[in-house]
Structures are given as C-alpha cells and as structure tokens.
Design an enzyme around this catalytic site. Structure first.
Site, PDB file in Angstrom:
ATOM      1  N   ASP A  25       0.881  -1.167   0.000  1.00  0.00           N
ATOM      2  CA  ASP A  25       0.000   0.000   0.000  1.00  0.00           C
ATOM      3  C   ASP A  25       0.918   1.216   0.000  1.00  0.00           C
ATOM      4  O   ASP A  25       1.533   1.535   1.011  1.00  0.00           O
ATOM      5  CB  ASP A  25      -0.884  -0.039   1.260  1.00  0.00           C
ATOM      6  CG  ASP A  25      -1.701   1.235   1.454  1.00  0.00           C
ATOM      7  OD1 ASP A  25      -1.643   2.130   0.590  1.00  0.00           O
ATOM      8  OD2 ASP A  25      -2.403   1.320   2.485  1.00  0.00           O
ATOM      9  N   LYS A  87       2.903  11.229  -3.372  1.00  0.00           N
ATOM     10  CA  LYS A  87       1.888  10.569  -4.194  1.00  0.00           C
ATOM     11  C   LYS A  87       1.041  11.589  -4.957  1.00  0.00           C
ATOM     12  O   LYS A  87       0.567  11.318  -6.054  1.00  0.00           O
ATOM     13  CB  LYS A  87       1.003   9.728  -3.267  1.00  0.00           C
ATOM     14  CG  LYS A  87       0.025   8.800  -3.958  1.00  0.00           C
ATOM     15  CD  LYS A  87      -0.623   7.899  -2.922  1.00  0.00           C
ATOM     16  CE  LYS A  87      -1.668   6.982  -3.490  1.00  0.00           C
ATOM     17  NZ  LYS A  87      -2.190   6.053  -2.465  1.00  0.00           N
ATOM     18  N   GLU A 186      -7.194   0.558  -4.506  1.00  0.00           N
ATOM     19  CA  GLU A 186      -7.208   0.453  -3.048  1.00  0.00           C
ATOM     20  C   GLU A 186      -8.540  -0.084  -2.501  1.00  0.00           C
ATOM     21  O   GLU A 186      -8.535  -0.989  -1.664  1.00  0.00           O
ATOM     22  CB  GLU A 186      -6.853   1.813  -2.436  1.00  0.00           C
ATOM     23  CG  GLU A 186      -5.368   2.142  -2.635  1.00  0.00           C
ATOM     24  CD  GLU A 186      -5.031   3.617  -2.490  1.00  0.00           C
ATOM     25  OE1 GLU A 186      -5.906   4.388  -2.049  1.00  0.00           O
ATOM     26  OE2 GLU A 186      -3.896   3.992  -2.829  1.00  0.00           O
ATOM     27  N   ASP A 208     -12.755   5.535   2.582  1.00  0.00           N
ATOM     28  CA  ASP A 208     -11.323   5.608   2.885  1.00  0.00           C
ATOM     29  C   ASP A 208     -10.939   7.036   3.271  1.00  0.00           C
ATOM     30  O   ASP A 208     -10.857   7.918   2.413  1.00  0.00           O
ATOM     31  CB  ASP A 208     -10.527   5.130   1.656  1.00  0.00           C
ATOM     32  CG  ASP A 208      -9.014   5.161   1.891  1.00  0.00           C
ATOM     33  OD1 ASP A 208      -8.566   5.698   2.921  1.00  0.00           O
ATOM     34  OD2 ASP A 208      -8.276   4.631   1.028  1.00  0.00           O
TER      35      ASP A 208
HETATM   36  P1  ADP Z   1      -2.821   7.498   3.770  1.00  0.00           P
HETATM   37  O1  ADP Z   1      -3.763   6.526   3.161  1.00  0.00           O
HETATM   38  O2  ADP Z   1      -3.099   8.916   3.353  1.00  0.00           O
HETATM   39  O3  ADP Z   1      -1.400   7.119   3.610  1.00  0.00           O
HETATM   40  P2  ADP Z   1      -3.390   6.518   6.457  1.00  0.00           P
HETATM   41  O4  ADP Z   1      -4.494   5.591   6.121  1.00  0.00           O
HETATM   42  O5  ADP Z   1      -2.129   5.910   6.941  1.00  0.00           O
HETATM   43  O6  ADP Z   1      -3.110   7.580   5.326  1.00  0.00           O
HETATM   44  O7  ADP Z   1      -3.967   7.527   7.565  1.00  0.00           O
HETATM   45  C1  ADP Z   1      -3.178   8.494   8.164  1.00  0.00           C
HETATM   46  C2  ADP Z   1      -4.053   9.376   9.019  1.00  0.00           C
HETATM   47  O8  ADP Z   1      -4.665   8.589  10.031  1.00  0.00           O
HETATM   48  C3  ADP Z   1      -3.294  10.475   9.738  1.00  0.00           C
HETATM   49  O9  ADP Z   1      -3.989  11.703   9.591  1.00  0.00           O
HETATM   50  C4  ADP Z   1      -3.299  10.019  11.187  1.00  0.00           C
HETATM   51  O10 ADP Z   1      -3.273  11.108  12.086  1.00  0.00           O
HETATM   52  C5  ADP Z   1      -4.625   9.287  11.247  1.00  0.00           C
HETATM   53  N1  ADP Z   1      -4.666   8.349  12.368  1.00  0.00           N
HETATM   54  C6  ADP Z   1      -3.867   7.285  12.596  1.00  0.00           C
HETATM   55  N2  ADP Z   1      -4.205   6.676  13.748  1.00  0.00           N
HETATM   56  C7  ADP Z   1      -5.244   7.391  14.270  1.00  0.00           C
HETATM   57  C8  ADP Z   1      -6.041   7.273  15.461  1.00  0.00           C
HETATM   58  N3  ADP Z   1      -5.819   6.338  16.350  1.00  0.00           N
HETATM   59  N4  ADP Z   1      -7.016   8.188  15.638  1.00  0.00           N
HETATM   60  C9  ADP Z   1      -7.233   9.156  14.744  1.00  0.00           C
HETATM   61  N5  ADP Z   1      -6.527   9.312  13.626  1.00  0.00           N
HETATM   62  C10 ADP Z   1      -5.543   8.440  13.389  1.00  0.00           C
HETATM   63 MG    MG Z   2      -4.451   4.915   2.205  1.00  0.00          MG
END
Ligand code: ADP
Ligand code: MG
Length: 619
Positions: A25, A87, A186, A208
C-alpha cells in the site's frame, strides 16, 4: 468477523515451493507491506516493530537518504529537502501541480523531460524516484523478514488514478527493482481483505479517510468478481485537516492569534495530532504547549471535527448517484484509512449508510492485506483460485472523427480489462493515410476533451472514399493502461501506440469534466448536429464539384447558373452556426441539381447498355 481463510486445509504447499509475493500500500501519508504466510496474512514490521512506514524521504547533503520516521523529523527543520505526500505529484505536470498547490511546497524545476523534478541538496529528484525510495525500503524489509528474494508484488493505487498516475507508480516499482505483477485499486484490495469476494453478491461501499485524502468507492461483487461502479472523494480532506482544526482551537485557547512563528505552529499541529489519536481510546487528552496544559475532551473533539466528517458525506451521495444504486442496496461498508479509527467517524458513517461499518481489520493495514492476497494468487501460490479483479475506466476513451467530433470507443465506467474495436473508413478518394487522435472525456467535441495521443496509419491502398476498412482497437489492460491499434483490413497494414500521456488528469479535473459534460449536454448535442451538417455539406459540395468536372457539359447555361447559386449559398452557410439553415440549403441544392443527377444517371445507363440487349438488364 474473522479474517478469511486463505488456503484450504491440507492444500498448503511446502514452504520452499511457495513463491514469495507481497502486497504494498503506497500511501500518501503511510506505506505498508504485507504478505501471506502459512495461510495467514500479516503486515511486515521493521526491526523496531513498526509496521507503518511514513511516506517521507529526506535527502541529506552527503547524498544519503532517510526514509520513514527518521526522515519525518526533518520536516520541521529542513522542509525543502524532506519530501512528503509525494503521491500527489505522481504522473502530474508542473502545471497540474501548480494548479493544486499554492505556494509550492518544494523547489520544483521543469526539465527537458515532461516529468517535473524537485531540487534537493542531494540533487534533483522526480516523484517516481522518491516513491521508489519508499518502495525500496519496503522491498528490503520484506526480503529480510521472508529470507529470500521476492517473486512479485502487487501495488495499490486510488481507484481514480488515471493512466499517467498508474504508469508512474509502475515505473517507481520497477525503479525499486520490484517485479510489479499488477496494480490494483485500493478499495478493491480492502474488499478482498474482508473476503467480500467470497460473500454473496451485492453492492458494497468502501469509505477511505487517510491523512490528506478522502475516497469513497462503490463496488459490485458478482460471483467473486469486483466491479468498481463509481468513485468520488475529496483530494484535500483527511486526518491532517482534523489536526488543523484542533491546532486552531489550541491557538485560540492560548490566545496566540494567527500570526505565530512556524516552529511553534508545527509544535501545535504535532500536539493536536497526538491529542486526536489519544481520544480514539481515551475520553480526555491533555495538551502541553508553551508551558501551559490544556484539556481536550472527546465531546469537544467531536464538535470540532463534525463539519469535516459531514463534508465526506457529500461525495458519498454523489458516488451512489453515479453508481445508480440506492442507499438501501449497500450491503456492507468497509472502513479504510487511519482516520476511520476515530469513533465519531464510524458513528456518522454508520448513521449515513444505516448500518454498522466493517472495522474488524485494522483500517491502516486493510489495503496492504488485500494486495498481499491478490499477489499470492497472481504469483501462482493458489493454483485454482478464481479471484479476478475488475475495475472501471474513469472517463470515456475515444477518437477524433471528421468535424472535430469524438467517437467514444470505451465508455466511462466500462470494466477493465476491456477491448473494443470499431471500423472506420476513409473520407476522401485515394486517401492513403489516416491520422488517429485518441481522446479522453465525456464531451462531444474534441477541444472539450483531453488529448491522450496521436498516431497515423500509413500505406492504405488508394481506394474510393468509403471502401477502405480500418479497424481501430482500444485495449485497456488490467492495470488500467491504454493501447490503441489500427489495422487496414484488406491489406493488413497496422499501426498503434501505447498511450502514455506525459501527465495525468487531476481528480478534480475528472470531476470537472464530468460536471461539464452534464451541464453542456444540450449545448453539445446542438454542436454535434451543426458539425454533422457541416461535414455532410462538405461531402455534397465535393461530390458536386467532381460531377460538374466530368459532366458539366450536360447542363444548359441557365441550369448551371442555378446550381452554382445554390452551391454558393450552401458554401456560405456551411461556415456559420445554423445547422437548420445548412440543411435547408442542402435540400435546395438537391432540388436544383435533380435534373443534372437524372441526366447523368441516364447517360451512365446508356453507356453501360451500349452493345447490350435491353433484356439482359431486366433479368
Ligand atoms: P494514507 O492513506 O493517506 O497514507 P493513512 O491511512 O495511513 O493515510 O492515515 C493516516 C491518518 O490517520 C493520519 O492523519 C493520522 O493522524 C490518522 N490516524 C492514525 N491513527 C489514528 C487514530 N488512532 N485516531 C485518529 N486518527 C488516526
Ligand atoms: Mg491509504
């Protein structure tokens, strides 16, 4: 809900016979690698036990690169050399990037190649190279923990990624030394992780919410086959925005005003993010900033982020409408992305879809897990698996025909892989070459669509207009990449291109093009009619000129004059924009030319009959 069973009991092969395959991912905020091991899917951690790799690369002066959390810490002190959210730049031109980001976060330069580069102290880098750095780290991590080289990988991309963005992602994989088996969407990967391909047929929604983006996808599952019915989203809405509203609240509480220095602002955002994450499990979070301690309750947080959550429901509505499904038809809602850990988000989404969303698989890892399952199938570890993933073309693909009109070959939302062919013919007598212009979009006229590429088919035998048969084939492969070929059927002459647009469309552009096509539907139809009449008028005038050249002497001066007048009138109206007037002028010309046409016909028949018995023709 339990994870789906990956291999049937007793069917698992000996370890050394298994090929190593992983799913990656490649996220905007975080990236992740997962694999299937002894029938179990797992995400792979680094030596510190961390699974998520922040998608950040730091380019140091001595040319070393740091990737992940180590790189992230330079974001505050050395932002221009610390590349994050790369990205967003994949498959985009500098123009595209400038349109979205102002001011630019990095020192971009336009080079001779179409791919823009970012200036860092370690040299210039493209988005593809930055992504390749991230992929390399995940590759190394996988090989270290699996103990062997990888046979292949599946990398995930957002469902709305266009050709250029997919190509760029594939290139990044290759650059990192990976054998990219396939790119999958995704949301499709997330649905696979939940085993929804094994469940009963129906429509599902994948919600998502990541760090900086929001995507909603509506998928239909039919006997284990996925089809993306529609996608929508907001490319500038995610967990980061939650951090910003909390940060503003903190600034208000501390009576700091908006004009604070960058380093303090960054500290506040960091503290806001921590408080947000704490509140997923706790009811109260304390925030220490500038030697003051603040308390933020979950209720306060909810009030702050509610408007943002509400903002995600609009695209949900749009996606349902696009997919032409009713809310009641959605039989499952899959939650993806770190921000869907927030309970309030789950509640609101559950309320909207009128059912509890699926959250059993960690929303951070669910996409990588689905990709790993697909990689395992593609590499051949699951011999008789019928897992087949289908996605759709986001915008119609077609080509330019006479009069600037677009002929759609593969309509929007066609599932891929797809192959469609259509026959065309030459427009002029003796035409030996044909130029093929491939376009993308929903509008009727070429200038309103996006040009993807051109090529020409040469060596067509010089035939009478309309008798050459040119078959144009559009093929969109499983990765969503387009190949176009043309073949003249009588001679077998072929030509083609792989359409690799140098830059992609932004998702907001896609959205705008779709909106435009709806708004302009009437206008477009009118424009199409006008162009059709113009093309027809050209054809009539050309045929008339040729006939007058050959048989003009059959007409009296008077007859000739009235034909010339009618033709002149048509030629004049043809350049205007009144399709009805053109049509009437054509009919008028038809009427005055009638006597000429019948005289020519008689003469041709007489010529043909010369020396023959009339009865032969009556047989
Ligand atoms: P991406 O798909 O953009 O790479 P992710 O799916 O990894 O992103 O999500 C990242 C986001 O999730 C960040 O904004 C992070 O602060 C938030 N995040 C991660 N864990 C938590 C949590 N426990 N509570 C709230 N937000 C969270
Ligand atoms: Mg993602």
């Amino acid at each position: 809900m339990a994870l789906i069973q990956i291999s049937e009991p007793g069917q698992s092969t000996k370890p050394h016979e298994r090929k190593l395959a992983v799913g990656i991912d490649l996220g905007t905020t975080n990236s992740l690698v997962a694999t299937v091991r002894s029938g179990q899917t797992t995400t792979l951690a680094n030596e510190n036990g961390e699974h998520l790799l922040p998608s950040v690369v730091y380019y140091a002066k001595d040319k070393t690169r740091l990737v992940g959390s180590e790189a992230k810490q330079y974001k505050i002190t050395d932002p221009l050399n610390t590349i994050s959210s790369v990205k967003r730049y994949m498959g985009r031109s500098l123009e595209d990037i400038k349109a979205k980001e102002s001011p630019l976060h990095y020192d971009f330069i336009q080079t001779n190649s179409t791919v823009p580069r970012i200036k860092t102290q370690a040299g210039e880098v493209s988005a593809i190279e930055v992504s390749a750095e991230i992929l390399s780290v995940l590759k190394k991590r996988a090989e270290l923990s699996l103990g062997d080289e990888l046979s292949g990988v599946v990398i995930t991309v957002p469902a709305y990624f266009d050709d250029a963005q997919r190509q760029a992602t594939k290139d990044a994989g290759r650059l990192a030394g990976l054998n990219v088996l396939r790119l999958i969407n995704e949301p499709t990967a997330a649905a696979v992780a939940y085993g929804l391909d094994k469940a009963s047929d129906g429509v599902i929604a994948v919600y998502d919410l990541g760090g900086g983006t929001f995507d909603i996808s509506i998928l239909r599952v039919t006997q284990g086959v996925f089809e993306v019915l529609a996608t929508a989203g907001d490319s500038a809405l995610g967990g980061d925005d939650f951090d910003y509203v909390i940060a503003s609240w903190i600034q208000q509480q501390l009576e700091l005003g908006d004009d604070i220095d960058k380093s303090l602002r960054n500290q506040i955002i960091h503290a806001a993010c921590q408080a947000k994450q704490t509140l997923t499990t706790e009811r109260l979070a304390s925030i220490n900033i500038a030697s003051t301690t603040l308390e933020l309750s979950r209720e306060q947080l909810n009030n702050l982020i509610d408007p943002l959550i509400k903002k995600t429901l609009m695209p949900c509505r749009r996606a349902l409408r696009d997919a032409q499904v009713e809310l009641e038809e959605i039989k499952a809602v899959v939650m993806v992305g770190g921000s869907t850990r927030i309970l309030r988000v789950r509640d609101k989404v559950g309320e909207y879809f009128d059912q509890p969303p699926m959250v059993d698989i960690n929303p951070d890892t669910v996409v990588a897990i689905g990709a790993a399952i697909q990689a395992d199938v593609l590499v051949g570890n699951k011999a008789d698996s019928d897992l087949l993933l289908l996605d759709v073309v986001p915008l119609s693909l077609g080509l330019e025909t006479m009069g600037n009109l677009v002929e759609k070959i593969i309509p929007r939302n066609t599932t891929i892989p797809a192959t469609r062919a259509q026959d065309f013919t030459t427009y002029k007598d003796g035409q030996t070459a044909m130029s093929i212009h491939v376009v993308q979009g929903e509008r009727e006229l070429v200038p309103d669509c996006r040009s993807l590429g051109r090529f020409s088919l040469k060596g067509i035998p010089p035939l009478v207009a309309g008798s050459a048969r040119i078959r144009v084939t559009f093929e969109v492969d499983a990765d969503g990449l387009l190949h176009v070929s043309a073949r003249e059927e009588t001679t077998g002459i072929e030509s083609g291109i792989e359409v690799k647009p140098s830059y992609g469309l932004t998702d907001s552009e896609i959205e705008k093009m779709l909106l435009d096509s709806m708004e302009h539907a009437d206008e477009d139809i009118a424009a199409r009619m006008l162009h059709e009449q113009q093309v027809e008028a050209d054809r009539v005038l050309e045929a008339l000129a040729a006939a007058l050249d050959d048989d003009g002497d059959m007409l009296s001066a008077e007859e000739r004059q009235s034909i010339d007048e009618a033709a002149g009138n048509l030629a004049k109206l043809k350049t205007g924009n009144d399709d009805r007037a053109i049509k009437q002028a054509m009919q008028a010309l038809d009427r005055v030319a009638e006597v000429f046409v019948s005289r020519r016909m008689d003469s041709n028949i007489r010529k043909a009959m010369a020396g023959h018995n009339v009865d032969e023709f009556n047989a």
